[in-house]
Design a protein around this motif. Structure first.
Motif, PDB file in Angstrom:
ATOM      1  N   GLU A  40       0.826  -1.202   0.000  1.00 52.61           N
ATOM      2  CA  GLU A  40       0.000   0.000   0.000  1.00 52.61           C
ATOM      3  C   GLU A  40       0.868   1.262   0.000  1.00 52.61           C
ATOM      4  N   VAL A  41       1.911   1.237   0.849  1.00 51.56           N
ATOM      5  CA  VAL A  41       2.812   2.396   0.931  1.00 51.56           C
ATOM      6  C   VAL A  41       3.639   2.525  -0.349  1.00 51.56           C
ATOM      7  N   VAL A  42       4.146   1.395  -0.828  1.00 51.72           N
ATOM      8  CA  VAL A  42       4.966   1.416  -2.044  1.00 51.72           C
ATOM      9  C   VAL A  42       4.149   1.943  -3.224  1.00 51.72           C
ATOM     10  N   ALA A  95       9.765  13.792   0.908  1.00 49.74           N
ATOM     11  CA  ALA A  95      10.478  13.664   2.181  1.00 49.74           C
ATOM     12  C   ALA A  95       9.562  12.938   3.164  1.00 49.74           C
ATOM     13  N   VAL A  96      10.140  12.323   4.184  1.00 51.48           N
ATOM     14  CA  VAL A  96       9.358  11.452   5.066  1.00 51.48           C
ATOM     15  C   VAL A  96       8.219  12.202   5.763  1.00 51.48           C
ATOM     16  N   ARG A  97       8.491  13.445   6.148  1.00 52.52           N
ATOM     17  CA  ARG A  97       7.456  14.268   6.796  1.00 52.52           C
ATOM     18  C   ARG A  97       6.268  14.471   5.860  1.00 52.52           C
ATOM     19  N   VAL A  98       6.575  14.719   4.598  1.00 52.97           N
ATOM     20  CA  VAL A  98       5.533  14.949   3.605  1.00 52.97           C
ATOM     21  C   VAL A  98       4.789  13.656   3.301  1.00 52.97           C
ATOM     22  N   LEU A  99       5.552  12.577   3.231  1.00 54.74           N
ATOM     23  CA  LEU A  99       4.963  11.253   2.990  1.00 54.74           C
ATOM     24  C   LEU A  99       3.959  10.907   4.089  1.00 54.74           C
ATOM     25  N   THR A 100       4.367  11.118   5.322  1.00 53.53           N
ATOM     26  CA  THR A 100       3.519  10.801   6.470  1.00 53.53           C
ATOM     27  C   THR A 100       2.191  11.552   6.388  1.00 53.53           C
ATOM     28  N   LYS A 101       2.318  12.854   6.109  1.00 55.30           N
ATOM     29  CA  LYS A 101       1.130  13.694   6.040  1.00 55.30           C
ATOM     30  C   LYS A 101       0.221  13.263   4.883  1.00 55.30           C
ATOM     31  N   ASN A 104       1.229   8.149  10.313  1.00 57.62           N
ATOM     32  CA  ASN A 104       2.114   8.555  11.420  1.00 57.62           C
ATOM     33  C   ASN A 104       3.415   7.786  11.296  1.00 57.62           C
ATOM     34  N   SER A 105       4.465   8.360  11.853  1.00 60.77           N
ATOM     35  CA  SER A 105       5.771   7.771  11.589  1.00 60.77           C
ATOM     36  C   SER A 105       5.952   6.422  12.291  1.00 60.77           C
ATOM     37  N   GLN A 106       5.234   6.224  13.401  1.00 57.36           N
ATOM     38  CA  GLN A 106       5.378   4.926  14.078  1.00 57.36           C
ATOM     39  C   GLN A 106       4.932   3.789  13.167  1.00 57.36           C
ATOM     40  N   TYR A 107       3.767   3.962  12.562  1.00 54.54           N
ATOM     41  CA  TYR A 107       3.234   2.938  11.664  1.00 54.54           C
ATOM     42  C   TYR A 107       4.208   2.691  10.503  1.00 54.54           C
ATOM     43  N   LEU A 108       4.711   3.779   9.928  1.00 55.34           N
ATOM     44  CA  LEU A 108       5.567   3.643   8.755  1.00 55.34           C
ATOM     45  C   LEU A 108       6.932   3.046   9.106  1.00 55.34           C
ATOM     46  N   TYR A 109       7.445   3.398  10.289  1.00 52.90           N
ATOM     47  CA  TYR A 109       8.735   2.837  10.712  1.00 52.90           C
ATOM     48  C   TYR A 109       8.613   1.361  11.085  1.00 52.90           C
ATOM     49  N   GLU A 110       7.402   0.957  11.532  1.00 54.17           N
ATOM     50  CA  GLU A 110       7.215  -0.474  11.795  1.00 54.17           C
ATOM     51  C   GLU A 110       7.307  -1.263  10.498  1.00 54.17           C
ATOM     52  N   PRO A 127      11.721  -0.259   8.905  1.00 57.43           N
ATOM     53  CA  PRO A 127      12.475   0.162  10.096  1.00 57.43           C
ATOM     54  C   PRO A 127      13.669   1.073   9.798  1.00 57.43           C
ATOM     55  N   TYR A 128      14.256   0.962   8.608  1.00 58.15           N
ATOM     56  CA  TYR A 128      15.427   1.799   8.320  1.00 58.15           C
ATOM     57  C   TYR A 128      15.061   3.067   7.557  1.00 58.15           C
ATOM     58  N   GLY A 129      13.872   3.540   7.772  1.00 61.39           N
ATOM     59  CA  GLY A 129      13.461   4.791   7.132  1.00 61.39           C
ATOM     60  C   GLY A 129      12.439   4.537   6.052  1.00 61.39           C
TER      61      GLY A 129
END
Lengths: 99, 123, 111
Positions: free
Chosen positions: C47-49, C64-70, C82-88, C91-93
């Motif tokens: 889904e993210v990819v 950028a990751v901030r923009v991606l999250t939003k 949110n970054s927690q979900y995405l980092y799970e 994990p390496y960004g």
């Protein structure tokens, strides 16, 4: 505020753009090919003279000398050396280079 | 970064796209520096207004079309885009020709905004 | 230039393992790139990819990751934005790893 112009007024519109935006009392420093604007007989002489009424205009003397134009520097334009360039940058709150 | 350190940063764009690398370089710096959460504005003067002229089609010159990226600026919280009125007029363009929402200002108005900046970056 | 091989076909990658020609991408290439990142792809990963690929198609940049999250929050809901979900998931960004798997260039502003 300091504005820096480094293009010949006969090759680019850089000086015009600078003069249109610069607010009264601002400093304008001509460097590199920009120094030609501050020489007598140049087609830009008139607009530069008009600008002197509301702006402080400086020219980097080493660039003027390198081009053999030191003898025809327009009245009212103040020559500065590299130390003077640094002083201008330090004295002004910000600086726009009109590339 | 704390609120007290927010600086006013203005990017001054005065070159047409594709003929030189300035326009693309400026856009990349804007996107990278957006991470610092500063008070950013972009101005387009002189030939720089051509960067936003709608409808770039770069297939024929085999160069990446970066115009769509201007539409991403809003995602980066960059929404102060100023375009020089005189530059538009001199090129037969109007606000409707711009690919993103902009505010049209005279050169003198832009000059006033310049006075207020902490940092100006020229491209 | 390095290359990876998927189903008997060779794909060029740069020195950091990013796919050189994003038009060549397909899911099998994505899976192999994910293996290199030690990530087992689940529907949540895809889904993210796929979101990133759509974003790139529309704006011609990897955000950028901030923009991606939003942006993900806006499209897929706050529980995913949110970054927690995405980092799970990555994990390496999220920006870096998900971009690589998506066959996109490294995000602008990502060092």
């Amino acid at each position: 505020m300091l504005h820096i112009v480094n293009k010949s007024p006969l090759e680019r519109n850089t000086l015009d753009s600078c003069l249109a935006a610069a607010q009264p009392g601002a400093a304008v420093l001509l460097i590199e090919d920009g120094v030609y604007a501050a020489t007598r007989g140049n087609a830009a002489e008139g607009k530069l003279r008009a600008a002197l009424a509301r702006l402080e205009i400086y020219v980097l003397a080493p660039d003027l000398e390198a081009r053999g134009m030191a003898q025809v520097l327009s009245d009212g334009v103040k020559p500065v050396d590299y130390a003077g360039f640094v002083d201008l940058v330090a004295k002004n709150r910000n600086c726009q280079s009109w590339l | 970064m704390s609120e007290g350190q927010v600086k006013k940063i203005m990017y001054v764009n005065r070159k047409a796209p594709y003929g030189t690398i300035y326009a693309l370089e400026s856009l990349e710096v804007v996107l990278i520096a957006a991470a610092f959460d500063q008070d950013v504005s972009l101005v387009f003067m002189d030939d720089g207004v051509y960067q936003l002229k709608k409808g770039h089609q770069t297939k024929g010159i085999e160069v990446k079309n970066f115009q769509p990226t201007y539409r991403a600026l809003d995602d980066y919280d960059i929404n102060k885009l100023y375009v020089e009125k005189e530059a538009l007029e001199a090129r037969g363009l109007s606000e409707d020709d711009m690919c993103v929402p902009v505010e049209v200002k005279t050169a003198a108005e832009i000059g006033k905004l310049m006075d207020e900046q902490d940092v100006l970056l020229s491209f | 230039m390095a290359a990876i091989e998927v189903n008997g076909k060779s794909y060029e990658v740069d020195e950091e393992g990013y796919l050189v020609n994003l038009a060549e991408w397909n899911e099998d290439v994505g899976k192999l790139l994910a293996e290199g990142e030690k990530i087992e792809m689940t529907p949540s990963h895809w889904e993210v990819v796929n979101f990133l690929r759509d974003y790139y198609n529309e704006f011609q940049i990897a955000p950028a990751v901030r923009v991606l999250t939003k942006a993900i929050g806006k499209k897929l809901g706050p529980e995913k934005g949110n970054s927690q979900y995405l980092y799970e998931l990555f994990p390496y960004g999220p920006a870096k790893q998900a971009c690589k798997i998506a066959g996109l260039p490294k995000p602008t502003g990502c060092i």
